[in-house]
Design an enzyme around this catalytic site. Sequence first.
Site, mmCIF file in Angstrom:
data_model
loop_
_atom_site.group_PDB
_atom_site.id
_atom_site.type_symbol
_atom_site.label_atom_id
_atom_site.label_comp_id
_atom_site.label_asym_id
_atom_site.label_seq_id
_atom_site.Cartn_x
_atom_site.Cartn_y
_atom_site.Cartn_z
ATOM 1 N N CYS A 129 -1.352 7.764 -14.953
ATOM 2 C CA CYS A 129 -1.194 9.216 -14.829
ATOM 3 C C CYS A 129 -0.069 9.718 -15.719
ATOM 4 O O CYS A 129 -0.178 10.788 -16.308
ATOM 5 C CB CYS A 129 -0.968 9.618 -13.372
ATOM 6 S SG CYS A 129 -2.528 9.781 -12.465
ATOM 7 N N CYS A 161 -0.922 18.510 -10.346
ATOM 8 C CA CYS A 161 -2.317 18.160 -10.085
ATOM 9 C C CYS A 161 -2.548 17.735 -8.638
ATOM 10 O O CYS A 161 -3.541 18.098 -8.030
ATOM 11 C CB CYS A 161 -2.756 17.016 -10.995
ATOM 12 S SG CYS A 161 -2.694 17.448 -12.735
ATOM 13 N N HIS A 162 -1.635 16.941 -8.102
ATOM 14 C CA HIS A 162 -1.879 16.344 -6.780
ATOM 15 C C HIS A 162 -1.328 17.171 -5.619
ATOM 16 O O HIS A 162 -1.509 16.777 -4.458
ATOM 17 C CB HIS A 162 -1.304 14.924 -6.725
ATOM 18 C CG HIS A 162 -1.972 13.943 -7.642
ATOM 19 N ND1 HIS A 162 -3.289 13.573 -7.507
ATOM 20 C CD2 HIS A 162 -1.514 13.270 -8.730
ATOM 21 C CE1 HIS A 162 -3.604 12.696 -8.450
ATOM 22 N NE2 HIS A 162 -2.545 12.496 -9.214
ATOM 23 N N CYS A 215 3.589 -22.991 1.991
ATOM 24 C CA CYS A 215 4.641 -22.348 2.779
ATOM 25 C C CYS A 215 4.075 -21.302 3.743
ATOM 26 O O CYS A 215 4.395 -21.307 4.919
ATOM 27 C CB CYS A 215 5.680 -21.709 1.863
ATOM 28 S SG CYS A 215 6.826 -22.940 1.167
ATOM 29 N N HIS A 216 3.217 -20.408 3.226
ATOM 30 C CA HIS A 216 2.872 -19.222 4.022
ATOM 31 C C HIS A 216 1.626 -19.350 4.897
ATOM 32 O O HIS A 216 1.360 -18.485 5.710
ATOM 33 C CB HIS A 216 2.748 -18.009 3.100
ATOM 34 C CG HIS A 216 4.060 -17.638 2.476
ATOM 35 N ND1 HIS A 216 5.154 -17.284 3.224
ATOM 36 C CD2 HIS A 216 4.458 -17.585 1.176
ATOM 37 C CE1 HIS A 216 6.176 -17.003 2.418
ATOM 38 N NE2 HIS A 216 5.785 -17.187 1.170
ATOM 39 N N CYS A 239 1.346 -21.402 -2.692
ATOM 40 C CA CYS A 239 1.752 -20.332 -1.771
ATOM 41 C C CYS A 239 1.383 -20.748 -0.344
ATOM 42 O O CYS A 239 2.151 -20.577 0.597
ATOM 43 C CB CYS A 239 1.018 -19.028 -2.081
ATOM 44 S SG CYS A 239 1.009 -18.508 -3.805
ATOM 45 N N CYS A 297 9.307 -16.401 -5.474
ATOM 46 C CA CYS A 297 8.634 -17.510 -4.789
ATOM 47 C C CYS A 297 8.169 -18.566 -5.789
ATOM 48 O O CYS A 297 8.232 -19.764 -5.504
ATOM 49 C CB CYS A 297 7.486 -17.001 -3.922
ATOM 50 S SG CYS A 297 8.058 -16.274 -2.355
ATOM 51 N N ARG A 336 8.948 -10.341 -5.867
ATOM 52 C CA ARG A 336 8.894 -11.358 -4.815
ATOM 53 C C ARG A 336 8.070 -12.565 -5.282
ATOM 54 O O ARG A 336 8.448 -13.710 -5.067
ATOM 55 C CB ARG A 336 8.293 -10.744 -3.561
ATOM 56 C CG ARG A 336 8.216 -11.650 -2.370
ATOM 57 C CD ARG A 336 9.539 -11.782 -1.646
ATOM 58 N NE ARG A 336 9.999 -13.146 -1.686
ATOM 59 C CZ ARG A 336 10.925 -13.641 -0.871
ATOM 60 N NH1 ARG A 336 11.506 -12.877 0.027
ATOM 61 N NH2 ARG A 336 11.291 -14.891 -0.971
#
Length: 271
Positions: free
Chosen positions: A124, A89-90, A190-191, A187, A232, A228
Amino acid sequence: MKKLHVGLLIGAALVVGLSAIGGSAIAAKKKGWGKYQVDDRRSGYTYTAKETIAIQDDELGNPASLWLDEGQALWSKKDGKAGKACATCHKDAATTMKGVATSYPKYSKKTGKMQNVEQRINQCRTENMQAKPFKYESKQMLSMTIYVKNQSHGMPMDVSVDGPAVPFFEAGKKFYFQRRGQLDMSCANCHVDNPGNMIRANKLSQGQGNGFPTYRLKWQKPGSLHRRFRGCNKQVRAKPYGYGSDEYTNLELYLGWRARGLPVETPSVRM
Ligand code: HEC
Ligand code: HEC
């Protein structure tokens, strides 16, 4: 800024240096990071050791290229009851998938929720190929996601947070600033508050998601953004959410917005 509780950090074997800093520390100075910096937004690339960056930038030496090749092979491989491959299809991914990753997660009318690239691939597979969905953190899913996202390599992140995406964006943002776990840290603690400062052997970055799935030298393989997130969350002794959960997909949308303008780097290489 509230001083981080050093005792707790030591208890969790995290440690070092965090208590000494105050104030919001996103480096405002331009340091000539080129496309890896847009205004005050910096890719993890700009915080990563030179030796690690060299591995990422070496097209043949990037260890994630094995997964990229695997994704390319899967793209043309027929699977499922409909007897179709993605390529049926793609066609040529270099054309049809170019830029796609910059706009994900994206609102899906069908599910009434946000959908990330992994979830779109599985839609898909189940609906268009009548094939089994890939397991979230499987070799196939990581390979296909790396392959699809790599078609947008170098293009700026540009997720939509308007219209139907608004409540999901708000939920992701709330999650980002919510303190959690035994260490009672968000979050942002820290970030947003501490990029550039050391925590254990790592230099904290802004925690941007534009390079995922990323090849972590520590993992010796690529991992998804949700892996990830789980790591964290566990660092602050908080309960991790499931791969592909609504909580993490909304958080991914918030990170997509945080990274706006930063280039898709998939597959990045990190410590
Ligand atoms: C039977 C045809 C068919 C097959 C086979 C198929 N897809 Fe799709 N795919 C579609 C259609 C239709 C859409 C929706 C297009 C749109 O929204 O403009 C779509 C959308 C997508 C999108 C989102 C594109 C965008 O612009 O948001 C991705 C990514 C994708 N497919 C990946 C895959 C992958 C990977 C495979 C193989 C595992 C695959 N598709 C197999 C028909 C197919
Ligand atoms: C106790 C500190 C701490 C907290 C809290 C924390 N992280 Fe991290 N995070 C790290 C460390 C350390 C790393 C690895 C070095 C770096 O890139 O900052 C990291 C890396 C990341 C990365 C990878 C960045 C890249 O360039 O590859 C992302 C994405 C991320 N974190 C997102 C989050 C999110 C979302 C939350 C909240 C659920 C969170 N982090 C909470 C310490 C933390």
